[in-house]
Structure formats: structure tokens, C-alpha cells
Design an enzyme around this catalytic site. Structure first.
Site, short mmCIF file in Angstrom:
data_model
loop_
_atom_site.label_atom_id
_atom_site.label_comp_id
_atom_site.label_asym_id
_atom_site.label_seq_id
_atom_site.Cartn_x
_atom_site.Cartn_y
_atom_site.Cartn_z
N ASP A 1 -4.61 2.34 -4.65
CA ASP A 1 -3.19 2.13 -4.37
C ASP A 1 -2.96 0.78 -3.71
OD1 ASP A 1 -4.55 2.92 -2.09
OD2 ASP A 1 -2.80 3.86 -1.17
N ASP B 1 0.85 -1.19 0.00
CA ASP B 1 0.00 0.00 0.00
C ASP B 1 0.89 1.24 0.00
OD1 ASP B 1 -3.12 0.51 0.68
OD2 ASP B 1 -1.89 2.12 1.51
N LEU B 2 0.55 2.23 -0.82
CA LEU B 2 1.30 3.48 -0.84
C LEU B 2 0.89 4.33 0.35
CD1 LEU B 2 1.43 2.49 -3.89
CD2 LEU B 2 1.72 4.91 -4.46
#
Length: 371
Positions: free
Chosen positions: A263, A220-221
Site C-alpha cells: 500500500d 500510505d493507506l
């Protein structure tokens, strides 16, 4: 559908289509053979009993192909053009018929092979058709007339096989492109959610049958919304593409890298925990080395879980990897976390507030709330 265990050039394609093609031929040819055989002046070459028997066998084969193709051995579908070529040759010789109409029946095994069999079997079937037709025309018409008919038939059958197999190849390429588009994420080119779900099922079946280790790495960003809000969605897309390129490089041919949406990314690997952690750190290193992004390389939070260590089913594996990701988020972001104790994962409530690294939340919470 191409059967995976077939060797190149010897494959059987689209069993359902092949069974219907055989059924259509035999059910239509059975009454034709019966009527024309009984009415021909050369009946004595086969005999009435022989004609009736051939027609009955063809009808039975057609009904079986139509209703119960699974009853027939797999080798039958490869033998079909050989059997039909032999039958056409025997009937033409037996009825002393070398007319163009009689020779055109050879089109069926040629079309069948060109549609449903591999390249080598197409060539083999063409050779058998040429031999069978040669026996008919030279025996009935003699050398001079027979040669002209035979050459014309050879050219016609060869061109038919080339055209049909060429059209099939074009159709296969188009189908492959459409399949790839249906399974790929448009922005990043990684696998999409649908392909990942199918791959997860297959990998779960593999792990259950072999006892092998399966790892799920969820990526995950961090603060992705802030990237979009500060630098615009174009830069946000570039950040996603940078992460996707790192995942693709790290996974290679050893697993599946997918974008699930937004994301959210995952890597599915048939490997153990240490190797999966190493892959996760490779992704982090590749992303941190990326240049040219307005906001700099994005930071990543990563969760790693393995089956059977952290889960007994693929559904539990997804839950464990998601919980590990949440732990990475609540522990300060920009790090890799492994799945916590399964007892804690099972007991956590969706509304339970975080109170430390071990405090988890339901994996159904949207990634947007994680940031």
C-alpha cells in the site's frame, strides 16, 4: 535509441547499430572496389590511383566506425546514405557497369535509411538512389534498355524500403509495449519502483542543474491489513486501484505517480511545497468521494517533503518524505504532514519510541508496521 533532440522524421536511431552497419559495408567493399577496379577493362575512367585512394578511404572509414564511432561528427550518420549513393553511382559510371549486380549495391543505402533514419530522410534517400541509378543506366544502356532497368530497380528499392520500415515500426511498437509493461505496476497501472527510481535520479539532476524545486509526496493507506482481513484481498485490490486512480488524476502530466509495493504510493512533482500539499489534498478528496467499496473509502496518511527545503539530495528527499509520513501516522493518521526539522530527522534512532508528533523512526521500517 532515438536521440531526443531530433525532429520527427529526421531522427537518428540506434547509433551503435548504424556505426556497425557502416563498418561492415566499408570494410567489405574496400577490397572489392580495389580488386574489381584494378581488374576492370575500363580502369582509365578512374585511374589506378583513384581506385586505390577510394579503397583506402573506405577502409579507414570502416575502421573508425568500428572502433571509434564517437570520433565522427553526428552529421556523418545522416550523410552516410547520400555519400554511399554518390560513391556507388560514380563507381558504376567509372567502371561502365550497369549490370544488375552493380545496381544492387544501391540496396545498402536504402536499407540503412529504412533501419536507422526517420521517414523524411528515407524518402529523400530513395529519391537520391533513383536519380543516381538513372544516371548510370541511361548513360550506359541508353534510353530504351535503361528505362526498363530503371523502372524495375525503382520498384524493387521502393518495396524494400516499405517492407523494412514497416517491420521496424512493428518492432518499435512491440518494444514500446514491453517497455511500458516493464515500467508499470500490474495491479494499478501506475509506474513501478524501477521507473520511479530512474525518474527520481533524472529529477534530482534537473533540480541540481536548474535550481528548481522538487517535491516527493508519500501516500500510505491506513489499516490496509484490516481491509484485506475483513473484506478479502479482492476488496483490498479495489481500494489500491481507487487510490491509484486518484493519484493519476491529481498528478496528470506534471509528475510521476508510482506504486512502490503493497500500500505504498509516491508522487514525484517538480513543484514547491504549497502546490505539493494541494496535490496531496486533491488525492484525499478524490479517494474520500469514491463509492462502491465494501469498507468505504480508505483513509490516507500522507507525507510531503521538498528539495531543497527539506533535503539537499534525492536520497535525503526520500528520507524526509518518509519521516513526514511517519509523523502523519503517529499524529493520528488520516492527515497530511510535512517534513520535520532536518536536524531531528538526522538524529533519530531506528529503535527510538514515538513520544509525540516530532518523534520519528527510521524510514527503512516496513510500511506493514505502520498500518
Amino acid at each position: 535509441m532515438l536521440l531526443r533532440e531530433d525532429r520527427p522524421g529526421y531522427e537518428l536511431r540506434d547509433l551503435q547499430g548504424a556505426s556497425r552497419a557502416v563498418a561492415y559495408l566499408t570494410l567489405a567493399a574496400s577490397p572489392y572496389v580495389l580488386v574489381t577496379g584494378l581488374l576492370t577493362p575500363h580502369l582509365t575512367r578512374l585511374g589506378a590511383a583513384g581506385i586505390v585512394l577510394v579503397a583506402a578511404v573506405m577502409a579507414a572509414a570502416g575502421l573508425t566506425c568500428w572502433r571509434r564511432p564517437e570520433w565522427l561528427p553526428r552529421a556523418f550518420w545522416f550523410a552516410v546514405p547520400v555519400l554511399s549513393t554518390a560513391l556507388i553511382s560514380v563507381l558504376n559510371v567509372g567502371t561502365h557497369d550497369a549490370s544488375t549486380g552493380a545496381q544492387l549495391f544501391y540496396l545498402w543505402p536504402v536499407l540503412y535509411a529504412a533501419n536507422f533514419l526517420g521517414r523524411r530522410l528515407i524518402h529523400l534517400n530513395l529519391a537520391l538512389v533513383f536519380i543516381g541509378d538513372a544516371v548510370v543506366v541511361f548513360r550506359i544502356l541508353g534510353p530504351s534498355r535503361g528505362l526498363a532497368d530503371w523502372v524495375a530497380m525503382v520498384l524493387a528499392m521502393t518495396m524494400t524500403a516499405i517492407v523494412v520500415s514497416g517491420l521496424r515500426a512493428r518492432g518499435d511498437k512491440l518494444r514500446a509495449v514491453l517497455q511500458e509493461q516493464a515500467n508499470a505496476d500490474a495491479l494499478t497501472g501506475l509506474a513501478n519502483r524501477r521507473f520511479f527510481a530512474a525518474s527520481l535520479r533524472d529529477a534530482g539532476a534537473w533540480a541540481a542543474s536548474t535550481g528548481g524545486s522538487l517535491a516527493l509526496v508519500t501516500v500510505d493507506l491506513d489499516h490496509f491489513k484490516a481491509i484485506n482481513d475483513t473484506y478479502g484481498h479482492t476488496e483490498g485490490d479495489r481500494a489500491l486501484q481507487t487510490v491509484a486512480a486518484a493519484l493519476r488524476h491529481a498528478v496528470g502530466d506534471a509528475g510521476v505517480a508510482a506504486r512502490l509495493g503493497g500500500d505504498e504510493f509516491v508522487m514525484l512533482l517538480r513543484t514547491d511545497r504549497p502546490t505539493a500539499i494541494g496535490v496531496a489534498e486533491t488525492v484525499r478528496e478524490l479517494v474520500s468521494a469514491a463509492a462502491g467499496l465494501a469498507g468505504g473509502p480508505p483513509r490516507l496518511s500522507i507525507g510531503v517533503a521538498v528539495l531543497p527545503g527539506d533535503a539537499t539530495t534525492v536520497d535525503e528527499l526520500v528520507t524526509a518524505s518518509d519521516a513526514a509520513l511517519y509523523q502523519a501516522k503517529t499524529s493520528g493518521r488520516g492527515r497530511t504532514a510535512t517534513a520535520p526539522d532536518r536536524h531531528n530527522v538526522d538524529r533519530v534512532r531506528p529503535d527510538q519510541p514515538a513520544s509525540g508528533p516530532a518523534a520519528l523512526t527510521s524510514p527503512s521500517i516496513s510500511r506493514r508496521s505502520r498500518g
